[in-house]
Design a protein around this motif. Structure first.
Motif, PDB file in Angstrom:
ATOM      1  N   TRP A   9      39.899  40.792  76.177  1.00  0.00           N
ATOM      2  CA  TRP A   9      39.422  39.902  77.343  1.00  0.00           C
ATOM      3  C   TRP A   9      40.761  39.396  77.849  1.00  0.00           C
ATOM      4  CZ3 TRP A   9      36.033  41.827  74.425  1.00  0.00           C
ATOM      5  CH2 TRP A   9      35.062  42.477  75.076  1.00  0.00           C
TER       6      TRP A   9
ATOM      7  N   ARG B 274      40.826  34.430  74.101  1.00  0.00           N
ATOM      8  CA  ARG B 274      39.771  35.292  73.245  1.00  0.00           C
ATOM      9  C   ARG B 274      38.369  35.131  73.512  1.00  0.00           C
ATOM     10  NH1 ARG B 274      42.328  37.922  68.632  1.00  0.00           N
ATOM     11  NH2 ARG B 274      40.221  38.948  68.013  1.00  0.00           N
ATOM     12  N   LEU B 275      37.519  36.147  73.551  1.00  0.00           N
ATOM     13  CA  LEU B 275      36.100  35.801  73.522  1.00  0.00           C
ATOM     14  C   LEU B 275      35.439  36.218  72.070  1.00  0.00           C
ATOM     15  CD1 LEU B 275      34.730  37.178  77.222  1.00  0.00           C
ATOM     16  CD2 LEU B 275      35.654  34.775  76.320  1.00  0.00           C
ATOM     17  N   THR B 276      36.201  37.061  71.237  1.00  0.00           N
ATOM     18  CA  THR B 276      35.823  37.245  69.846  1.00  0.00           C
ATOM     19  C   THR B 276      36.577  36.399  68.821  1.00  0.00           C
ATOM     20  OG1 THR B 276      37.517  38.723  69.820  1.00  0.00           O
ATOM     21  CG2 THR B 276      35.357  39.564  70.836  1.00  0.00           C
ATOM     22  N   THR B 277      36.005  36.407  67.638  1.00  0.00           N
ATOM     23  CA  THR B 277      36.781  35.859  66.523  1.00  0.00           C
ATOM     24  C   THR B 277      36.734  36.980  65.471  1.00  0.00           C
ATOM     25  OG1 THR B 277      35.778  33.892  67.153  1.00  0.00           O
ATOM     26  CG2 THR B 277      36.631  33.783  64.884  1.00  0.00           C
ATOM     27  N   LEU B 278      38.008  37.085  64.972  1.00  0.00           N
ATOM     28  CA  LEU B 278      38.118  38.072  63.661  1.00  0.00           C
ATOM     29  C   LEU B 278      38.193  37.135  62.255  1.00  0.00           C
ATOM     30  CD1 LEU B 278      39.206  40.790  62.405  1.00  0.00           C
ATOM     31  CD2 LEU B 278      41.376  39.894  62.791  1.00  0.00           C
TER      32      LEU B 278
END
Ligand SMILES: Cc1cc2nc3c(=O)[nH]c(=O)nc-3n(C[C@H](O)[C@H](O)[C@H](O)COP(=O)(O)OP(=O)(O)OC[C@H]3O[C@@H](n4cnc5c(N)ncnc54)[C@H](O)[C@@H]3O)c2cc1C
Ligand SMILES: Nc1ncnc2c1ncn2[C@@H]1O[C@H](COP(=O)(O)O)[C@@H](O)[C@H]1O
Lengths: 266, 332
Positions: free
Chosen positions: A100, A225-229
């Motif tokens: 993103w 970011r729209l995601t978390t690792l």
């Protein structure tokens, strides 16, 4: 014709599996420093797609890459094979992003470039293997797109694409301007020639910072970011290979069939 | 703000059948929905979708939405995008799942960006975090050299799922569910990208995705002639022949034979890997095989770490006697 190719510099995806190490704390993956980075495989193919159009229709190719710690010899390969310009989005604040934030920064840079008929991307970056950024750029710029191209032709203002699909391919038409993602079936990037290297030496890459593209700081790098690792790990393999021997290879092969029969696999 | 609830899968009908990956999505979607204590719904597009909708219910769905329109017969990116967006906005699911297929690869990213919702592609495991209720999305990265666990910060949580990574449920024809017809209200002028023609590259014999036994050749085979021997072996075993990417790129085999990250995913009972190194990108397509047998002249080749049986040596010497003995054993 104005062509833009998005290229990513990545860790060599064909390095031996053993050479990868993971920093569990930082959730990052490393290769030993002697294994040089490369331009992502499919991005090279995307560049080849653009070069072929330029060969037949003329025009200009702008190579665009976002990253950090660019290795000049690696990324300048784009110029050596025939791109006319190289734009690098290089800044720490671009780091740590996901599809993103990456698509946002690239789309802003493309708006600043301003002129484009076709934007080429790879089908997926050969490190994280997502295949998202191309679609993202297209959505952000409101462009139609075709994915997984293996052949690209243009007549008037219409692009005809052969798209890899299941047991064959699809023939798809799309008007310009558009975005196309390219698959390896299109063919490998042409070789670098000495003349090209000399040409590349004369072209300085343009470096843009977030301010140069008017990027909203909350939408780039890790902030965008729209995601978390949560975790990055090596999958464990439990198989033990039973090596079947024999007097010679032919006999080993016979013994293998017997062993497979015994294991009820034949 | 409306609450997001339930799981929605986007199904595919391929050659007048529910795609295998759609059945797998239903199986995995059912598990996730049960963990959430919510409902599993599905969307099918095309024409004459009702029989498929009933089948999808027998495979685990509580509710199937159908959208029928001749324009939705084949995958058309702009039209499907509009139709699926409409469906997702109406259902407001917590989770949206699609297959990692030519359609999913094209549609899911665009839908995600259009709806400002993160998508994780090519997931091989999905689970609900019991503490937070979030979707844990596991996907191979770095060509399969590593795996990553992600969550999305946006709703709905979207993923595409690798084929053969999940198991379908047993078909249960007594399961009850609703079939709801939705008018797609397609605007053909929204179609900018237009599918003109589908070209099939027929391969004779069993499809590699369906074969119980696969004989796969790599670059070490050296040319198209060697593949004739692999065909002989596959024929004897009623299996099919697969290939690595360099083989396909060199034109020794059609693209439809490629196995791996960017090729097909297979999960046969027996996988005979001949003169291929077992790169992580190749293994991404066949690590679901029950048993791998390797023939390779390099004892250090990675394939020996994936295989349960192997011989070290030149395939040209190994294969003829292997084929001869197999023929003999099968006669008994
Ligand atoms: C992003 C990305 C995606 C990719 N996707 C795929 C994919 O979908 N599928 C895929 O296959 N690859 C894919 N690749 C390529 C992959 O990384 C490897 O390059 C490829 O799988 C290697 O193919 P191979 O094993 O046939 O060839 P090689 O790695 O060259 O191996 C050949 C093997 O043959 C052995 N050999 C040679 N001669 C003989 C002989 N006479 N007898 C016995 N053994 C012999 C050698 O010891 C060697 O191990 C991808 C790569 C990238 C970067
Ligand atoms: N940092 C980057 N710089 C330039 N192009 C990129 C970058 N990241 C992704 N891309 C482009 O987007 C494609 C898909 O990337 P991804 O969605 O990360 O798999 C790549 O093949 C590139 O063409």
């Amino acid at each position: 014709m104005e062509l833009i190719v998005c290229l990513k510099q990545i860790l060599d995806p064909e390095a031996p599996p053993d050479s990868y190490t993971i920093d569990q704390e930082a959730n990052r993956i490393f290769l030993p420093p002697e294994i040089a980075p490369v331009i992502s495989t499919f991005d090279e193919t995307a560049l080849e797609a653009a070069l072929r159009l330029k060969d037949t229709h003329g025009g200009r190719i702008t190579a665009l890459s976002m990253g950090n710690k660019f290795v000049s010899d690696v990324i300048k390969k784009a110029l050596a094979v025939g791109a006319d310009e190289l734009i690098l989005l290089e800044d720490v604040s671009f780091e740590g992003g996901d599809a993103w934030s990456t698509a946002y920064a690239l789309a802003e840079a493309i708006k600043k470039i301003g002129r484009y008929d076709i934007i080429f991307c790879g089908r997926q970056a050969a490190d994280w293997d997502s295949g998202l950024v191309g679609a993202g750029i297209a959505e952000l710029l409101g462009l139609p797109s075709v994915t997984l191209a293996k052949k690209v032709d243009i007549t008037d203002k219409t692009v005809t694409v052969e798209r890899v699909a299941g047991d064959g391919f699809e023939i798809v038409k799309v008007p310009i301007p558009c975005l196309i993602t390219v698959s390896n079936e299109l063919g490998e990037l042409r070789l670098v020639r000495l003349k090209g290297v000399r040409r590349a030496e004369k072209i300085q890459p343009t470096v843009w910072k977030p301010e140069d593209i008017g990027a909203d700081p909350s939408r780039i790098g890790s902030r965008g970011r729209l995601t978390t690792l949560h975790k990055l790990f090596k999958p464990v393999k439990e198989t033990q290979c039973e090596i079947i021997e024999g007097e010679d290879v032919a006999e080993a092969a016979v013994n293998l069939t017997l062993r497979l029969r015994e294991a009820k696999l034949l | 703000m409306t609450e997001h609830k339930g799981v929605l899968i986007i199904g595919e009908i391929i050659e007048e059948n529910l795609a295998a990956v759609t059945l797998e999505l239903l199986g995995c979607g059912r598990t996730l929905a049960d963990k959430l204590g919510e409902r599993l719904s599905g969307l099918l597009m095309g024409s004459d979708t009702r029989p498929h909708a009933s089948k999808a219910i027998a495979y685990g769905a509580d509710k199937i939405y159908i959208m029928e329109d001749p324009l939705l017969e084949d995958y058309q990116s702009d039209l499907y995008l509009a139709a699926v967006e409409k469906m997702v906005r109406r259902v407001m699911p917590k989770i949206v799942l699609m297959g990692q297929t030519p359609m999913g690869r094209d549609l899911a990213p665009r839908l995600g960006f259009r709806m400002h919702a993160a998508v994780l592609m090519d997931c091989v495991e999905l689970d609900i975090d019991t503490q937070t209720g979030r979707l844990l999305q596991v996907r191979p990265v770095y060509g399969g050299n590593a795996r990553a666990v992600f969550t999305s910060e946006t709703r709905p949580q979207m993923a595409t799922v690798r084929s053969k990574a999940m198991s379908p449920l047993e078909r249960n024809s007594s399961r009850k569910g609703d079939i709801i017809e939705i008018k797609p209200e397609i605007d053909p002028s929204a179609m900018r990208t237009k599918l003109l023609e589908k070209v099939k590259e027929e391969v004779a014999g069993i499809k590699i995705e369906d074969a119980a036994i696969l004989v796969t050749g790599g670059r070490g085979i050296g040319g198209p002639e060697g593949f004739e021997q692999l065909e002989d072996l596959a024929g004897l075993l009623k299996g099919a022949v697969g290939a690595t990417r360099p083989v396909v790129d060199s034109g020794w085999c059609p693209t439809s034979r490629q196995i791996g990250l960017t090729g097909k995913v297979v999960a046969p009972d027996l996988y005979i890997a001949v003169a291929l190194s077992g790169s992580s990108q190749h293994m991404a397509g066949c690590s679901g095989a029950k048993h791998i047998v390797a023939i390779n002249s390099d004892p250090q080749a990675n394939i020996f770490r994936e295989a349960s049986f192997g011989i070290v040596g030149d395939w040209k010497k190994a294969l003829p006697s292997f084929i001869e003995k197999v023929r003999e054993l099968l006669k008994e």
